[in-house]
Design an enzyme around this catalytic site. Structure first.
Site, short mmCIF file in Angstrom:
data_model
loop_
_atom_site.label_atom_id
_atom_site.label_comp_id
_atom_site.label_asym_id
_atom_site.label_seq_id
_atom_site.Cartn_x
_atom_site.Cartn_y
_atom_site.Cartn_z
N ASP A 156 54.38 48.53 8.18
CA ASP A 156 55.36 49.55 7.85
C ASP A 156 55.46 49.60 6.32
O ASP A 156 54.68 50.29 5.67
CB ASP A 156 56.68 49.14 8.54
CG ASP A 156 57.77 50.18 8.40
OD1 ASP A 156 57.46 51.33 8.08
OD2 ASP A 156 58.94 49.83 8.62
N PHE A 207 60.45 54.94 15.03
CA PHE A 207 60.56 53.55 15.44
C PHE A 207 59.79 53.32 16.73
O PHE A 207 60.02 53.97 17.75
CB PHE A 207 62.03 53.13 15.61
CG PHE A 207 62.16 51.64 15.68
CD1 PHE A 207 62.06 50.87 14.53
CD2 PHE A 207 62.36 51.00 16.89
CE1 PHE A 207 62.16 49.48 14.57
CE2 PHE A 207 62.46 49.61 16.96
CZ PHE A 207 62.36 48.85 15.79
N ASP A 261 51.27 43.29 14.45
CA ASP A 261 51.50 44.43 15.34
C ASP A 261 51.50 45.75 14.59
O ASP A 261 50.86 46.70 14.98
CB ASP A 261 52.82 44.24 16.13
CG ASP A 261 54.01 43.92 15.24
OD1 ASP A 261 53.84 43.75 14.02
OD2 ASP A 261 55.13 43.81 15.77
N LYS A 285 51.69 52.49 9.84
CA LYS A 285 52.67 53.55 9.54
C LYS A 285 52.64 53.77 8.02
O LYS A 285 53.48 53.24 7.29
CB LYS A 285 54.05 53.02 9.95
CG LYS A 285 55.00 54.02 10.56
CD LYS A 285 56.40 53.44 10.59
CE LYS A 285 56.82 52.98 11.96
NZ LYS A 285 58.23 52.47 11.95
N ARG A 344 59.79 44.35 24.64
CA ARG A 344 58.47 43.83 24.24
C ARG A 344 57.48 43.92 25.40
O ARG A 344 56.28 43.99 25.19
CB ARG A 344 58.57 42.37 23.79
CG ARG A 344 59.32 42.17 22.48
CD ARG A 344 59.07 40.76 21.95
NE ARG A 344 60.04 40.35 20.94
CZ ARG A 344 59.93 40.60 19.64
NH1 ARG A 344 58.90 41.29 19.18
NH2 ARG A 344 60.85 40.17 18.79
N LYS A 364 57.03 37.63 16.09
CA LYS A 364 56.74 37.63 17.50
C LYS A 364 55.96 38.88 17.92
O LYS A 364 55.31 38.90 18.96
CB LYS A 364 58.06 37.61 18.29
CG LYS A 364 58.92 36.40 17.96
CD LYS A 364 60.30 36.54 18.62
CE LYS A 364 61.21 35.42 18.18
NZ LYS A 364 62.59 35.63 18.61
N GLY A 365 56.08 39.93 17.12
CA GLY A 365 55.61 41.26 17.54
C GLY A 365 54.16 41.34 17.98
O GLY A 365 53.81 42.19 18.79
#
Ligand code: IMP
Ligand code: MG
Length: 173
Positions: free
Chosen positions: A101, A150, A98, A129, A163, A41-42
């Site tokens: 990581d 985070f 999005d 990141k 969000r 969803k990000g």
């Protein structure tokens, strides 16, 4: 915002960079058959802004994925939640996410899509990141590099919320 937070990238800066990415993508994909696959969803807010900065024809589809069990380096434990039924081989695919990581998600998605033999396959992430990578992976288009904290907002969640936060923030503890 009830929790104490700090803005890492404000809304204006996000919008400017997203517009730049859209312009670059429009140039690079001129005359091609662009298919954006957005990872939910990000990336829903990033995708919504990015595609509106793209000035060439673009098909937009969505995928959801989840990582189960202990994350392994080979990304074998990535689950594609719904198979897309598309003529992939007709398209120049740009996967939009999005944040990268560990990169296990993107590595797994790329493996899945490359087996579908698209015309080309590239990636675009808003945030990178790099400090937590488990696989060697660099996106083709990157919005911003971020530190190992985070990140929340502009589509990225904490728990079930945040969000809809306009800026990219992180919580101070
Ligand atoms: P990766 O597979 O470790 O690269 O992470 C992929 C997904 O984890 C991203 O698409 C995000 O949805 C989520 N994620 C990773 N880091 C963060 C963060 O700092 N904030 C919110 N979500 C994150
Ligand atoms: Mg994600």
């Amino acid at each position: 915002m009830d929790k104490k937070s700090e803005i890492l990238i404000d809304h204006k800066k996000l919008q400017k960079r997203v517009d730049e990415l859209g312009e670059q993508i429009s140039k690079d994909y001129e005359g091609k058959n662009l298919l954006v696959i957005s990872l939910l969803k990000g990336s829903f807010i990033f995708t919504a802004d990015l595609v509106r900065s793209i000035s060439i024809p673009v098909r937009i589809e969505f995928m959801t994925t989840s990582i189960y069990g202990e994350s392994e380096v080979d990304s074998g434990n990535l689950k594609i939640n719904e198979e897309l039924d598309l003529p992939f081989e007709e398209y120049d695919i740009l996967v939009v996410d999005d944040i990268t990581d560990t990169a296990l998600t993107m590595t797994g998605v790329l493996k899945y899509l490359s087996e579908k033999n698209p015309k080309s396959l590239k990636t675009c992430v808003l945030l990178d990141k790099p400090s937590r990578r488990k696989t060697e992976y660099v996106a083709d288009y990157i919005g911003f590099e971020v530190p190992n904290v985070f990140i929340v907002g502009y589509g990225l969640n904490y728990g079930f919320h945040y969000r809809n936060e306009k800026n990219i923030i992180h919580f101070l503890d």
